[in-house]
Design a protein around this motif. Structure first.
Motif, PDB file in Angstrom:
ATOM      1  N   SER A  15       0.834  -1.204   0.000  1.00 20.33           N
ATOM      2  CA  SER A  15       0.000   0.000   0.000  1.00 20.33           C
ATOM      3  C   SER A  15       0.867   1.251   0.000  1.00 20.33           C
ATOM      4  CB  SER A  15      -0.922   0.018   1.226  1.00 20.33           C
ATOM      5  OG  SER A  15      -0.202   0.389   2.373  1.00 20.33           O
ATOM      6  N   ASP A  16       0.236   2.381  -0.300  1.00 21.60           N
ATOM      7  CA  ASP A  16       0.960   3.655  -0.325  1.00 21.60           C
ATOM      8  C   ASP A  16       1.295   4.165   1.068  1.00 21.60           C
ATOM      9  OD1 ASP A  16      -1.688   4.159   0.289  1.00 21.60           O
ATOM     10  OD2 ASP A  16      -1.868   5.901  -1.018  1.00 21.60           O
ATOM     11  N   VAL A  17       0.861   3.478   2.119  1.00 19.19           N
ATOM     12  CA  VAL A  17       1.219   3.852   3.492  1.00 19.19           C
ATOM     13  C   VAL A  17       2.173   2.840   4.129  1.00 19.19           C
ATOM     14  CG1 VAL A  17      -0.852   5.234   3.921  1.00 19.19           C
ATOM     15  CG2 VAL A  17      -0.860   2.787   4.465  1.00 19.19           C
ATOM     16  N   GLY A  18       2.607   1.827   3.360  1.00 18.75           N
ATOM     17  CA  GLY A  18       3.630   0.917   3.852  1.00 18.75           C
ATOM     18  C   GLY A  18       3.144  -0.405   4.409  1.00 18.75           C
ATOM     19  N   SER A  19       1.906  -0.794   4.145  1.00 18.64           N
ATOM     20  CA  SER A  19       1.443  -2.125   4.545  1.00 18.64           C
ATOM     21  C   SER A  19       1.682  -3.092   3.392  1.00 18.64           C
ATOM     22  CB  SER A  19      -0.049  -2.105   4.878  1.00 18.64           C
ATOM     23  OG  SER A  19      -0.295  -1.296   6.003  1.00 18.64           O
ATOM     24  N   VAL A  20       1.911  -4.352   3.739  1.00 18.91           N
ATOM     25  CA  VAL A  20       2.107  -5.384   2.724  1.00 18.91           C
ATOM     26  C   VAL A  20       1.135  -6.514   3.039  1.00 18.91           C
ATOM     27  CG1 VAL A  20       3.761  -6.963   1.640  1.00 18.91           C
ATOM     28  CG2 VAL A  20       4.551  -4.774   2.563  1.00 18.91           C
ATOM     29  N   ARG A  21       0.480  -7.046   1.996  1.00 23.89           N
ATOM     30  CA  ARG A  21      -0.461  -8.140   2.219  1.00 23.89           C
ATOM     31  C   ARG A  21      -0.296  -9.188   1.129  1.00 23.89           C
ATOM     32  NH1 ARG A  21      -6.212  -5.229   0.528  1.00 23.89           N
ATOM     33  NH2 ARG A  21      -5.786  -5.100  -1.695  1.00 23.89           N
ATOM     34  N   SER A  22      -0.641 -10.409   1.515  1.00 21.05           N
ATOM     35  CA  SER A  22      -0.759 -11.455   0.511  1.00 21.05           C
ATOM     36  C   SER A  22      -2.170 -11.342  -0.045  1.00 21.05           C
ATOM     37  CB  SER A  22      -0.514 -12.828   1.127  1.00 21.05           C
ATOM     38  OG  SER A  22      -1.454 -13.092   2.152  1.00 21.05           O
ATOM     39  N   ILE A  23      -2.381 -11.821  -1.248  1.00 22.40           N
ATOM     40  CA  ILE A  23      -3.714 -11.727  -1.828  1.00 22.40           C
ATOM     41  C   ILE A  23      -4.336 -13.116  -1.940  1.00 22.40           C
ATOM     42  CG2 ILE A  23      -3.219  -9.589  -3.044  1.00 22.40           C
ATOM     43  CD1 ILE A  23      -2.819 -11.150  -5.575  1.00 22.40           C
ATOM     44  N   ASP A  24      -5.655 -13.150  -1.978  1.00 21.10           N
ATOM     45  CA  ASP A  24      -6.354 -14.423  -2.155  1.00 21.10           C
ATOM     46  C   ASP A  24      -5.877 -15.052  -3.460  1.00 21.10           C
ATOM     47  OD1 ASP A  24      -7.761 -13.751   0.114  1.00 21.10           O
ATOM     48  OD2 ASP A  24      -9.600 -13.200  -0.942  1.00 21.10           O
ATOM     49  N   ARG A  25      -5.519 -16.321  -3.397  1.00 17.28           N
ATOM     50  CA  ARG A  25      -5.042 -16.998  -4.598  1.00 17.28           C
ATOM     51  C   ARG A  25      -5.219 -18.503  -4.452  1.00 17.28           C
ATOM     52  NH1 ARG A  25      -1.139 -15.758  -1.225  1.00 17.28           N
ATOM     53  NH2 ARG A  25       0.573 -17.174  -0.832  1.00 17.28           N
ATOM     54  N   GLU A  26      -5.118 -19.189  -5.551  1.00 13.85           N
ATOM     55  CA  GLU A  26      -5.175 -20.646  -5.514  1.00 13.85           C
ATOM     56  C   GLU A  26      -3.759 -21.176  -5.403  1.00 13.85           C
ATOM     57  OE1 GLU A  26      -6.432 -24.114  -8.513  1.00 13.85           O
ATOM     58  OE2 GLU A  26      -8.000 -22.611  -8.134  1.00 13.85           O
ATOM     59  N   CYS A  27      -3.560 -22.042  -4.434  1.00 13.74           N
ATOM     60  CA  CYS A  27      -2.252 -22.642  -4.190  1.00 13.74           C
ATOM     61  C   CYS A  27      -1.965 -23.677  -5.272  1.00 13.74           C
ATOM     62  CB  CYS A  27      -2.249 -23.281  -2.805  1.00 13.74           C
ATOM     63  SG  CYS A  27      -0.700 -24.059  -2.370  1.00 13.74           S
ATOM     64  N   ARG A  29      -1.390 -26.621  -5.004  1.00 15.02           N
ATOM     65  CA  ARG A  29      -1.966 -27.923  -4.668  1.00 15.02           C
ATOM     66  C   ARG A  29      -3.478 -27.949  -4.859  1.00 15.02           C
ATOM     67  NH1 ARG A  29       1.777 -28.860   0.598  1.00 15.02           N
ATOM     68  NH2 ARG A  29       3.645 -29.398  -0.561  1.00 15.02           N
ATOM     69  N   GLY A  30      -4.031 -26.871  -5.429  1.00 22.42           N
ATOM     70  CA  GLY A  30      -5.431 -26.867  -5.780  1.00 22.42           C
ATOM     71  C   GLY A  30      -6.390 -26.299  -4.753  1.00 22.42           C
ATOM     72  N   TYR A  31      -5.908 -25.759  -3.638  1.00 20.79           N
ATOM     73  CA  TYR A  31      -6.814 -25.144  -2.671  1.00 20.79           C
ATOM     74  C   TYR A  31      -6.558 -23.647  -2.594  1.00 20.79           C
ATOM     75  CZ  TYR A  31      -2.826 -25.639   0.526  1.00 20.79           C
ATOM     76  OH  TYR A  31      -1.578 -25.572   1.104  1.00 20.79           O
ATOM     77  N   GLU A  32      -7.567 -22.929  -2.097  1.00 21.96           N
ATOM     78  CA  GLU A  32      -7.485 -21.472  -2.045  1.00 21.96           C
ATOM     79  C   GLU A  32      -6.816 -21.007  -0.756  1.00 21.96           C
ATOM     80  OE1 GLU A  32     -10.593 -17.828  -2.112  1.00 21.96           O
ATOM     81  OE2 GLU A  32     -10.770 -19.301  -3.727  1.00 21.96           O
ATOM     82  N   VAL A  33      -5.941 -20.019  -0.903  1.00 23.15           N
ATOM     83  CA  VAL A  33      -5.246 -19.417   0.240  1.00 23.15           C
ATOM     84  C   VAL A  33      -5.836 -18.029   0.455  1.00 23.15           C
ATOM     85  CG1 VAL A  33      -3.026 -18.625   1.128  1.00 23.15           C
ATOM     86  CG2 VAL A  33      -3.137 -20.693  -0.264  1.00 23.15           C
ATOM     87  N   LYS A  34      -6.273 -17.736   1.667  1.00 20.47           N
ATOM     88  CA  LYS A  34      -6.850 -16.435   2.008  1.00 20.47           C
ATOM     89  C   LYS A  34      -5.710 -15.448   2.275  1.00 20.47           C
ATOM     90  CE  LYS A  34     -10.434 -13.926   3.443  1.00 20.47           C
ATOM     91  NZ  LYS A  34     -11.062 -13.127   2.430  1.00 20.47           N
ATOM     92  N   GLY A  35      -5.796 -14.254   1.690  1.00 15.57           N
ATOM     93  CA  GLY A  35      -4.777 -13.230   1.880  1.00 15.57           C
ATOM     94  C   GLY A  35      -4.855 -12.576   3.244  1.00 15.57           C
ATOM     95  N   VAL A  36      -3.700 -12.136   3.761  1.00 14.51           N
ATOM     96  CA  VAL A  36      -3.619 -11.462   5.061  1.00 14.51           C
ATOM     97  C   VAL A  36      -2.599 -10.328   4.987  1.00 14.51           C
ATOM     98  CG1 VAL A  36      -4.245 -13.490   6.424  1.00 14.51           C
ATOM     99  CG2 VAL A  36      -1.853 -13.055   5.917  1.00 14.51           C
TER     100      VAL A  36
END
Length: 146
Positions: A15-27, A29-36
């Motif tokens: 982000s433009d204020v310096g936060s970093v996050r992972s995004i929702d994506r498919e791993c 191995r075929g399952y979905e990973v929730k971003g944090v």
């Protein structure tokens, strides 16, 4: 505002204020990973995050991620300067691309420490806040005022 982390597109955003996050994506191995939002650690005052790509771990400084995503670098300058000298303040408006010499010049004039290419630090001001403007024969600095 969020933008993709350069080199980690589709996996992480900064982000433009310096936060970093992972995004929702498919791993793979075929399952979905929730971003944090990622936790940040500090090293010499700089905020860092651990990123992972293709099973490899990378430790990145947040100010470099923010600058790479939001600030054009047409002169291909290698370092990022914190304009207010606060290494923890990674807002895009506080960052600018610079050379090592420009970064050292800023540190010198804002009362910080100058880092040489060998990693040695040089204090730019004495304990009373005066510029260390005298030079010993061995190259060390001292304050002429004190």
């Amino acid at each position: 505002m969020w933008k993709a982390v350069v080199g980690f597109e589709g996996i992480y955003e900064v982000s433009d204020v310096g936060s970093v996050r992972s995004i929702d994506r498919e791993c793979g191995r075929g399952y979905e990973v929730k971003g944090v939002v990622l936790s940040q650690t500090k090293s010499r005052g700089y905020r860092r995050v651990g990123l992972k790509k293709h099973g490899k771990h990378f430790c990145k400084t947040v100010h470099q991620l923010v600058a790479s995503a939001f600030i054009p670098n047409p002169l291909n300058r290698p370092q990022v300067n914190h304009k207010n000298s606060d290494r923890g303040d990674n807002r895009v408006q506080n960052l600018e691309w610079c050379t090592q010499s420009e970064n050292n010049f800023h540190a010198w004039h804002s009362g910080g420490k100058v880092y040489t290419k060998t990693g040695k630090t040089i204090r730019t001001h004495c304990l009373y806040g005066h510029v260390r403007d005298g030079v010993y024969p061995n190259g060390g600095l001292y304050c002429k005022t004190c």
